[in-house]
Design an enzyme around this catalytic site. Structure first.
Site, PDB file in Angstrom:
ATOM      1  CD  GLU A   1      -1.424  -3.026   0.101  1.00 21.22           C
ATOM      2  OE1 GLU A   1      -1.074  -3.098   1.327  1.00 21.22           O
ATOM      3  OE2 GLU A   1      -1.314  -1.232  -0.374  1.00 21.22           O
TER       4      GLU A   1
ATOM      5  CD  GLU B   1       3.382  -4.747   2.639  1.00 23.86           C
ATOM      6  OE1 GLU B   1       2.435  -3.161   3.313  1.00 23.86           O
ATOM      7  OE2 GLU B   1       3.319  -4.513   0.716  1.00 23.86           O
TER       8      GLU B   1
END
Length: 676
Positions: free
Chosen positions: A150, A311
């Site tokens: 991320e 995710e």
């Protein structure tokens, strides 16, 4: 393009064995087998455990767990741990730590807390990545590399200032050209030396105009700094990929993206990813169409290719304002929702619920109770069992006749611009048009305006404020050759340095749209106007309210579809259509009621010959994936009640493995995958 060796739907998630003692590892593996887990991502945040000091590496624990997993049929998405550097690195090399937009030097802690232009950070990251690549290059467990985690925060330090000036030299070559492109004569900003250029921050050009709204007094500079920071972080990613590909050229690489994440231009990033992967975290209040948009946006980064859902949460998150539990049936429905939009995986964050720190109440596949006798566990088990029989869908793709154009640089420019409505949200307006397209019950591509558009029958481009000559010509050629193009107010106005296109609004699109916009009237939030369709247009007829912005428009060949009801532009056009070549270009000069957008989209979709995949009730989503001439139709019931669907022919349903025909019931939160 490297492909994942494991020819199965990936099922599993983020695994942090270093947070647990070895006796727990054996229980983890037994639980993984129960769930039919076949892939785990690790060791994402384990740099400190892998390298406790500058000259010491401790891979033995990682060797042991990888071997243990593989011997039990579980593969590894091997992650580089560079999202969270060890404390010794920050302490020994302070330039590793970033400076925030307020000009404050950060201290060690959190994650993604580094300067991307620190040479010391880069060298340390290279070293740990190369050590990992050499060690695991021949391990059969490794099916993919997951780079960092991320990516995101910007830095405003002297490392970045120096690198930014070099980036500008390469982009503009001379200060004269930079001064011209940025229009530095405004407010006396003319530069005579590269070293006079400072990074834009809250110490100079940037300011928080209102909570959550960052504005700039000098958009050319601020826009380029966003490009530069996106490139700087991308260069870190590319640096790691280059090392890995040297040792493992045939293993795919990715990094987990975050949907419509504003700081990074994901269109650029996707070019360096073998497969797009992303993290999906809707709240229980998010509508199905808003979740679908994010999947389509991520899939659109690499058209004609499936993606990885890297995710999602089995139930609740820990970081939203309200962290509600997913209701029964929703994690399964959302998992199939991702697959319906092109995912070849169902992966979760995380495997085992953390015992402490900020994510300890983030749900996981194994809860704090330490057993699997829970409502959520039973649902995860069902998903894992069902995925075993869906291999034939792998690498099927979503094809669409419709494109919604989305551009990160346009997003940056629109929202930092000062003028008209300073509360403008690009995503809010994108949502209005995606919602209208979603009602057509067919696939939607969300793509870069620079993409080849010839495959589409309908292209919609809300608030396409900033373009360059190449992109403008791309759209013109699309329409000239028979396409239907719909755009809106605040489109076509500026170039890539946020300089106004002179000669009359809408700038790039004046000829294409056959209009001239004399004024752009921004309405206060409590102000309304209305538009009137004098002649019916599909289902649209009569009067509808509008607000936000009203363009004062003069036709230059375009025909008026609807006009304003009141104010000094009463009777002037609000919505127009222009014939251009063998296609049509439609302009919506205000924000009308949602039913108008839906009516217009439906009218032009019908004109283009776009049909729904299947006729289904409201609240049921329908998408289609294609592979080797076979079509897989997904039906997902987001309603809180059961519905009936009439099938036009006989289908085979892949989950239940039954033949279906005529009228079928689709229960609330249920899914069907139909193959002819």
């Amino acid at each position: 393009m490297a492909k994942i060796r494991l020819r199965k739907f990936l099922h599993g998630g983020d695994y942090n064995p270093d947070q647990w003692t070895e006796d727990i590892w054996d229980q983890d593996i037994e639980f993984m087998k129960y769930y039919n887990v076949n892939a785990v991502s690790m060791p994402i945040f384990s740099w400190a455990q892998l390298q406790p000091s500058e000259h010491e590496f401790t891979f033995e624990w990682l060797d042991k767990i990888i071997d243990k997993l593989y011997s039990n049929g579980i593969h590894v998405i091997l992650a580089t741990p560079t999202a969270s550097q060890p404390a010794w690195l920050s302490k020994k090399y302070p330039d590793v730590l970033p400076v925030d937009i307020y000009g404050r030097k950060r201290k060690h802690g959190a994650r993604q807390n580094y300067c991307p232009n620190s040479k010391n950070f880069q060298e340390a990251a290279k070293r740990i990545v190369e050590q990992m690549a050499i060690r695991y290059k021949d391990h059969p467990a490794v099916i993919m590399w997951h780079i960092s985690n991320e990516y995101g925060p910007y830095c405003y330090c002297e490392n970045c200032a120096r690198a930014f000036r070099q980036w500008l030299k390469e982009r503009y070559k001379t200060l004269d050209e930079l001064n011209r492109r940025w229009n530095t004569a405004f407010w006396g900003h003319t530069f005579y030396d590269w070293d006079e250029i400072e990074v834009p921050s809250y110490l100079n050009e940037e300011y928080e105009y209102m909570p959550g709204r960052q504005k700039s007094s000098f958009q050319g500079l601020s826009l380029d700094y966003k490009r530069f920071m996106s490139d700087s972080l991308l260069n870190l990613y590319k640096m790691e990929v280059e090392i890995i590909k040297k040792y493992m050229p045939d293993v795919p690489v990715t990094t987990n993206l975050m949907g419509p994440f504003k700081p990074l231009d994901y269109h650029k990033w996707a070019k360096y990813m073998d497969v797009v992967s992303w993290d999906n975290y809707p709240s229980i209040k998010d509508s199905p169409h808003s979740i679908a948009f994010k999947h389509d946006l991520m899939r659109g980064l690499k058209r004609d290719q499936s993606f990885i859902l890297m995710e999602q949460t089995p139930s609740q998150t820990n970081w939203q304002w309200y962290n509600s539990a997913k209701r029964p049936g929703m994690i399964r429905l959302l998992s199939y929702h991702a697959i319906a939009h092109g995912a070849d995986s169902v992966l979760y964050f995380q495997w085992r619920q953390s015992i402490a720190s900020c994510e300890k109440f983030h749900s996981a596949m194994v809860p704090h109770a330490g057993d699997l006798n829970t409502r959520v566990s039973k649902e995860l088990k069902q998903i894992g069992d069902e995925l075993l029989q869906l291999d034939e869908i792998l690498e099927s793709v979503n094809k669409s006749e419709i494109a919604l154009l989305f551009d990160w640089e346009n997003w940056w420019a629109l929202e930092e611009n000062m003028g008209f409505r300073n509360d403008l949200s690009y995503l809010e307006h994108i949502d209005l048009y995606y919602r209208a397209l979603y009602k057509l019950k067919t696939n939607i591509d969300v793509v870069d305006p620079a993409e080849d558009l010839t495959r589409y029958k309908l292209v919609v481009a809300p608030l396409l404020y900033m373009l360059d000559d190449r992109t403008a010509r791309n759209i013109e050629e699309y329409v000239k050759n028979g396409g239907i193009f719909i755009t809106t107010f605040l489109s076509g106005l500026v170039d890539k340095n946020d300089r106004v296109i002179l000669g009359g609004y809408p700038g790039w699109f004046r000829k294409l749209l056959g209009i001239w916009i004399e004024e752009i009237d921004a309405l206060f939030p409590d102000m309304k106007n209305a538009i009137i369709f004098e002649k019916p247009l599909g289902a649209l007829d009569g009067r509808y309210e509008c607000d936000f912005i009203c363009d004062v428009i003069h036709p230059e060949g375009a025909r008026t579809l609807a006009y304003y009801e009141q104010d000094y532009y009463k009777g002037m056009p609000a919505i127009l259509e222009n014939t251009y070549g063998s296609g049509r270009a439609v302009y919506i000069g205000t924000r009308p009621e949602q039913k108008v957008l839906e009516g217009l989209i439906k009218y032009y979709a019908d004109m283009a010959g776009i049909k729904p995949i299947l006729s289904v009730p409201e609240g049921v989503e329908v998408t289609k994936r294609i592979k080797d001439g076979k079509e897989y139709i997904f039906l997902l019931n987001f309603n809180p009640y059961d519905v009936y669907i009439d099938l036009p022919e006989e289908f085979y349903e892949l989950i239940t493995q039954k033949s279906l025909c005529d009228r079928v019931m689709l229960r609330s939160k249920e899914v069907m995958i139909l193959r002819k």
